[in-house]
Design an enzyme around this catalytic site. Structure first.
Site, PDB file in Angstrom:
ATOM      1  N   THR A   1     -12.125   9.960  -8.433  1.00 47.51           N
ATOM      2  CA  THR A   1     -10.700  10.083  -8.670  1.00 47.51           C
ATOM      3  C   THR A   1     -10.286  10.033  -7.524  1.00 47.51           C
ATOM      4  OG1 THR A   1     -12.396  11.859 -10.068  1.00 47.51           O
ATOM      5  CG2 THR A   1      -9.763  12.157  -9.616  1.00 47.51           C
TER       6      THR A   1
ATOM      7  N   ARG B   1     -17.046  11.213 -22.598  1.00 51.38           N
ATOM      8  CA  ARG B   1     -17.121  12.445 -21.964  1.00 51.38           C
ATOM      9  C   ARG B   1     -16.101  12.205 -21.116  1.00 51.38           C
ATOM     10  NH1 ARG B   1     -16.258  12.837 -15.725  1.00 51.38           N
ATOM     11  NH2 ARG B   1     -16.834  14.849 -15.373  1.00 51.38           N
TER      12      ARG B   1
ATOM     13  N   GLY C   1     -13.900  15.126 -17.759  1.00 52.61           N
ATOM     14  CA  GLY C   1     -14.429  14.751 -16.824  1.00 52.61           C
ATOM     15  C   GLY C   1     -12.598  15.854 -16.982  1.00 52.61           C
ATOM     16  N   ASP C   2     -11.945  16.765 -15.658  1.00 49.38           N
ATOM     17  CA  ASP C   2     -11.007  17.335 -15.475  1.00 49.38           C
ATOM     18  C   ASP C   2      -9.933  16.792 -14.557  1.00 49.38           C
ATOM     19  OD1 ASP C   2     -11.766  17.054 -12.676  1.00 49.38           O
ATOM     20  OD2 ASP C   2     -11.247  18.461 -12.043  1.00 49.38           O
TER      21      ASP C   2
HETATM   22  N1  GLY Z   1     -13.277  14.958 -11.503  1.00 44.47           N
HETATM   23  C1  GLY Z   1     -13.035  13.562 -12.126  1.00 44.47           C
HETATM   24  C2  GLY Z   1     -14.392  13.819 -12.723  1.00 44.47           C
HETATM   25  O1  GLY Z   1     -14.986  15.108 -13.429  1.00 44.47           O
HETATM   26  O2  GLY Z   1     -14.715  13.304 -13.992  1.00 44.47           O
END
Ligand code: GLY
Length: 322
Positions: free
Chosen positions: A165, A193, A195-196
């Site tokens: 990231t 999936r 992520g954040d």
């Molecule tokens: N922080 C990036 C992810 O969890 O994909």
């Protein structure tokens, strides 16, 4: 003015800093910096050159937030486009929505004429293929890809070891505070999936009245805690940027079960202060800081351990050298 970006921001930080110095709006400068990282195949966890999912497909996530309007744009599991951050920004500019994923995201990207790309580089494909050949049981291979994948998730790359990231947080000369993120997410992740990074409030949040926060590492943890939003909320309630990040770290101590790994929380306030804490980090976590003059400087993050985490070689590390 201030810019904070993580170590993955190396190739974009000077451009963003120079643009800010010349009076650019924070979001323009952030987008320009992130685009350089997305297009650079040597950055292995963002855009072209990132790691694929379990099926060997590249699914990219990105987001932007304008802290003055509180408008956001986010894109998840986008396939086939070079600059997810610009597609995310276009959502903010052209749609009444804030977040698109998958097929709809790709459709929108085509509609705005976004640049297409095969983001799976030869090297990422080679490393994925070695993993597939070596680790996937023969009976699973025979049914591939119409086979249960859940058991293979144990091969997912620890995001902080994989250095996942990029996050950019900036305040421009006019005082506007903005954030941007972009990632290929966990390597060897379950398809779909998220992520954040594309989840506003978890992986990033900006509010020109108080400041901004953005996270790297295990998005599963910051999604559960709403970390980025909490940091900004704690500042709204009167905490300093340092205390706000420490409080968000304390929130993570309540996590039970699920994935507990590494997270780095980056935050700025509106007075030129910042804080970066590496939660469960290996101690060598760095970030770029630019404080309105000169060139960005590489700084060490403050390490805080909240629990022991398993450290293991990533598929990339295991197969890259063979
Ligand atoms: N922080 C990036 C992810 O969890 O994909």
């Amino acid at each position: 003015m201030i810019l904070v970006t993580n170590n993955e921001g190396t190739v974009g930080a000077p451009t963003t800093a120079h643009m800010l110095a010349e009076g650019a709006q924070a979001l323009d400068a952030i987008e320009a910096g992130i685009r350089l990282i997305e297009a650079d195949p040597s950055v292995r966890t963002v855009g072209r050159g990132g790691w694929p999912n379990l099926l060997g497909e590249m699914e990219l996530d990105a987001s932007v937030m304008d802290g003055t309007t509180l408008r956001t744009g986010a894109i998840g599991a986008l396939q086939g486009f070079l600059h997810p951050v610009s597609v995310a920004r276009a959502i903010m500019q052209h749609l009444p929505h804030e977040f698109l994923v998958g097929e709809g995201a790709a459709r929108f990207a085509r509609e705005i004429g976004a640049e297409t790309a095969d983001n799976l580089t030869e090297d990422s494909c080679r490393v994925w293929r070695k993993w597939f050949d070596t680790e996937v049981p023969a009976e699973v291979k025979r049914a591939w890809p119409d086979t249960p994948l859940a058991a293979l998730c144990r091969h997912a790359i620890d995001p902080e070891v994989g250095r996942d990231t990029t996050v950019f947080l900036a305040q421009d000369a006019a005082g506007d505070v903005c954030t941007g993120t972009s990632t290929s997410g966990w390597g060897w992740k379950y398809p779909g999936r998220l992520g954040d990074s594309p989840i506003i409030g978890a992986g990033s949040y900006a509010d020109t009245r108080y400041g901004a926060a953005a996270c790297t590492g295990a998005g599963e943890m910051t999604i559960r805690c709403g970390t980025a939003r909490c940091v900004v909320l704690y500042m709204k309630q009167g905490a300093s940027v340092g205390d706000a990040v420490h409080e968000a770290v304390n929130d993570m101590r309540a996590l039970k079960g699920g994935l507990i790994s590494r997270v780095t929380i980056h935050a700025i306030d509106t007075s030129g202060n910042h804080k970066v804490i590496a939660v469960n980090g290996a101690g060598d976590n760095k970030y770029w800081l630019w404080e309105g003059k000169g060139e960005p400087r590489l700084m060490p993050a403050e390490p805080v351990v909240i629990s022991s985490v398993e450290t293991r070689a990533t598929p990339a590390a295991r197969y890259a050298s063979r």
